[in-house]
Design an enzyme around this catalytic site. Structure first.
Site, PDB file in Angstrom:
ATOM      1  N   GLU A   1       6.278  -5.579  -4.447  1.00 33.43           N
ATOM      2  CA  GLU A   1       5.325  -6.677  -3.763  1.00 33.43           C
ATOM      3  C   GLU A   1       4.060  -6.555  -4.298  1.00 33.43           C
ATOM      4  O   GLU A   1       3.580  -5.585  -5.079  1.00 33.43           O
ATOM      5  CB  GLU A   1       5.396  -6.193  -2.330  1.00 33.43           C
ATOM      6  CG  GLU A   1       6.488  -6.303  -1.473  1.00 33.43           C
ATOM      7  CD  GLU A   1       6.684  -5.685  -0.162  1.00 33.43           C
ATOM      8  OE1 GLU A   1       7.619  -6.039   0.600  1.00 33.43           O
ATOM      9  OE2 GLU A   1       5.902  -4.879   0.333  1.00 33.43           O
TER      10      GLU A   1
ATOM     11  N   CYS B   1      -3.769  -7.580  -5.542  1.00 36.36           N
ATOM     12  CA  CYS B   1      -3.147  -6.235  -5.311  1.00 36.36           C
ATOM     13  C   CYS B   1      -1.961  -6.212  -6.122  1.00 36.36           C
ATOM     14  O   CYS B   1      -0.977  -6.674  -5.433  1.00 36.36           O
ATOM     15  CB  CYS B   1      -3.338  -5.704  -3.992  1.00 36.36           C
ATOM     16  SG  CYS B   1      -2.819  -4.055  -3.757  1.00 36.36           S
TER      17      CYS B   1
ATOM     18  N   CYS C   1       7.318   4.689  -5.795  1.00 36.42           N
ATOM     19  CA  CYS C   1       6.512   5.448  -6.023  1.00 36.42           C
ATOM     20  C   CYS C   1       6.763   6.970  -6.378  1.00 36.42           C
ATOM     21  O   CYS C   1       7.634   7.656  -5.792  1.00 36.42           O
ATOM     22  CB  CYS C   1       5.337   5.718  -5.022  1.00 36.42           C
ATOM     23  SG  CYS C   1       3.748   6.262  -5.528  1.00 36.42           S
TER      24      CYS C   1
ATOM     25  N   CYS D   1       2.854  10.844  -0.658  1.00 37.92           N
ATOM     26  CA  CYS D   1       1.962  10.818   0.557  1.00 37.92           C
ATOM     27  C   CYS D   1       2.522  10.478   1.823  1.00 37.92           C
ATOM     28  O   CYS D   1       2.937   9.433   1.806  1.00 37.92           O
ATOM     29  CB  CYS D   1       0.837   9.822   0.203  1.00 37.92           C
ATOM     30  SG  CYS D   1      -0.085  10.151  -1.527  1.00 37.92           S
TER      31      CYS D   1
ATOM     32  N   CYS E   1       2.207   7.202   3.839  1.00 31.82           N
ATOM     33  CA  CYS E   1       2.212   5.708   2.689  1.00 31.82           C
ATOM     34  C   CYS E   1       3.611   5.429   3.023  1.00 31.82           C
ATOM     35  O   CYS E   1       4.533   5.981   2.779  1.00 31.82           O
ATOM     36  CB  CYS E   1       1.731   6.070   1.566  1.00 31.82           C
ATOM     37  SG  CYS E   1       2.110   4.331   0.300  1.00 31.82           S
TER      38      CYS E   1
ATOM     39  N   CYS F   1      -2.713  -2.075   3.282  1.00 32.29           N
ATOM     40  CA  CYS F   1      -2.678  -0.883   2.199  1.00 32.29           C
ATOM     41  C   CYS F   1      -1.702   0.016   2.772  1.00 32.29           C
ATOM     42  O   CYS F   1      -1.740   0.445   4.344  1.00 32.29           O
ATOM     43  CB  CYS F   1      -4.014  -0.075   2.354  1.00 32.29           C
ATOM     44  SG  CYS F   1      -5.501  -0.466   1.427  1.00 32.29           S
TER      45      CYS F   1
END
Ligand code: SAH
Length: 346
Positions: free
Chosen positions: A94, A107, A114, A118, A121, A339
């Site tokens: 995305e 962004c 990933c 974290c 997230c 975010c």
């Protein structure tokens, strides 16, 4: 069937020129094709109208253009746009267009999923499937530039590597993409308008400093106390804050470029006086500014944004020591574009 032909955009201009010479054509043909691929964003060889049919057939027989496709575009009530981008092998990443009165920021994602873990997230829940290629990163930027021209009547002005993935775990490809974005043969954007955000990989921060990169660096800090940071960002165990500090000092010494710390304040996690004191101290090591990011809840309510009072306490502690603090309100929450919300939910 999976194509065995090579992605033509993995070739440098020199390699493309060489290909034409070896095929009995002129090296100059390589320049023409290169321009189609990068300046004009051609999605197919057919579109290359000043190239002869025979040459197009030659290209067709040897190469593919692994172009991204924007599968779905969602527009938020606040003007934010989220693109679900389909890659040639079917994976989806995305990217987000964030408008303000004076700027349009893209962004972009650097990995499918990933590498990191974290806990707050959404992207971390998708494990890393693969790194994006330079042209896949570049294409996301071009798609957003086009949308900015279409919906906001102006070109893209800034880029942040704050989408899916950890850019420093795909460093070479991110660097190649930025080279293309800043080159006159690509988009000709200033590197000063590009920010790479990392959760803090000390070795790679030093490498960037050695490579004398000209873009800006942001670090997702979220806590300046090791025990707290390791709880919410478990990889901190391997890369403790002392190593991060040392790498950031090295970065500043070499680049003289101020660092941005991204910081979310959560209730019961980093909302105490000692958390504030630790951040103030960490800020004194290297010239920096702090962006306090509003938390975007991702699921079960394990994490909650701290009260406004705590945010105010952070702001006054930092400002009274002369540090610059910005509070970043979330954009595009209604379409899961804020975010930490990028998780292919669309
Ligand atoms: N891996 C890179 C870039 C992607 S994250 C990095 O860690 O910097 C972009 C920013 O969003 C980071 O600062 C990250 O910590 C923050 N973030 C992640 N999840 C979030 C959430 N749920 N709410 C608010 N910010 C979040």
């Amino acid at each position: 069937m999976k194509s065995t032909k090579k992605d033509i955009r993995a070739l440098t201009k020199e390699q493309l020129r060489k290909f034409f010479v070896e095929s009995g054509d002129k090296a100059f043909r390589g320049n023409q094709v290169y321009e189609w691929l990068w300046n004009k964003g051609a999605h197919s060889f057919e579109n290359m109208t000043n190239i002869s049919k025979t040459t197009r057939k030659l290209l067709e027989d040897n190469f593919v253009i692994n172009h991204i496709r924007v599968d779905q575009m969602q527009r938020s009530t606040d003007g934010t746009i989220k693109n679900a981008v389909r890659l040639h092998d079917g994976f989806i990443v995305e990217s987000v267009l964030i408008p303000t009165p004076t700027r349009t920021t893209a962004c972009v994602s650097s990995q499918v999923g990933c590498s990191l873990d974290c806990r707050f997230c959404a992207t971390a829940r998708l494990k890393r499937m693969r790194n994006l290629n330079p042209d896949e990163i570049y294409d996301q930027v071009v798609a957003i530039d086009n949308e900015s021209r279409l919906y906001h009547n102006r070109p893209l002005s800034n880029i942040v590597f704050m989408g899916m993935g950890e850019p420093l775990m795909n460093y070479n490809n991110v660097l190649k993409a930025i080279d293309k974005i800043t080159s006159s043969e690509g988009l000709g954007m200033s590197p000063k308008r590009i920010t790479v955000s990392t959760s803090g990989v000390p070795k790679m921060i030093k490498k960037m400093a050695d490579d004398e990169v000209k873009f800006k660096l942001a670090v997702s800090l979220h806590s300046a106390i090791d025990e707290v940071r390791t709880k919410i960002m478990p990889f901190n165990d391997k890369f403790p804050l002392s190593d991060l500090r040392e790498a950031l000092e090295y970065w500043y010494e070499k680049t003289k470029s101020r660092i941005t710390y991204e910081y979310v304040i959560w209730e019961g996690i980093n909302d105490k006086k000692e958390d504030i004191d630790a951040l103030v101290k960490f800020c004194s090591y290297v010239p920096c500014k702090v962006n306090l990011i509003e938390y975007n809840p991702i699921d079960d309510g394990e994490f909650q944004q701290a009260s406004n009072q705590v945010v105010e306490n952070y702001i006054s502690a930092l400002e009274s020591r002369g540090f610059v603090v910005n509070v970043r309100r979330s954009r595009g929450k209604d379409i899961d574009a804020a975010c930490g919300q990028l998780a292919n939910k669309a």
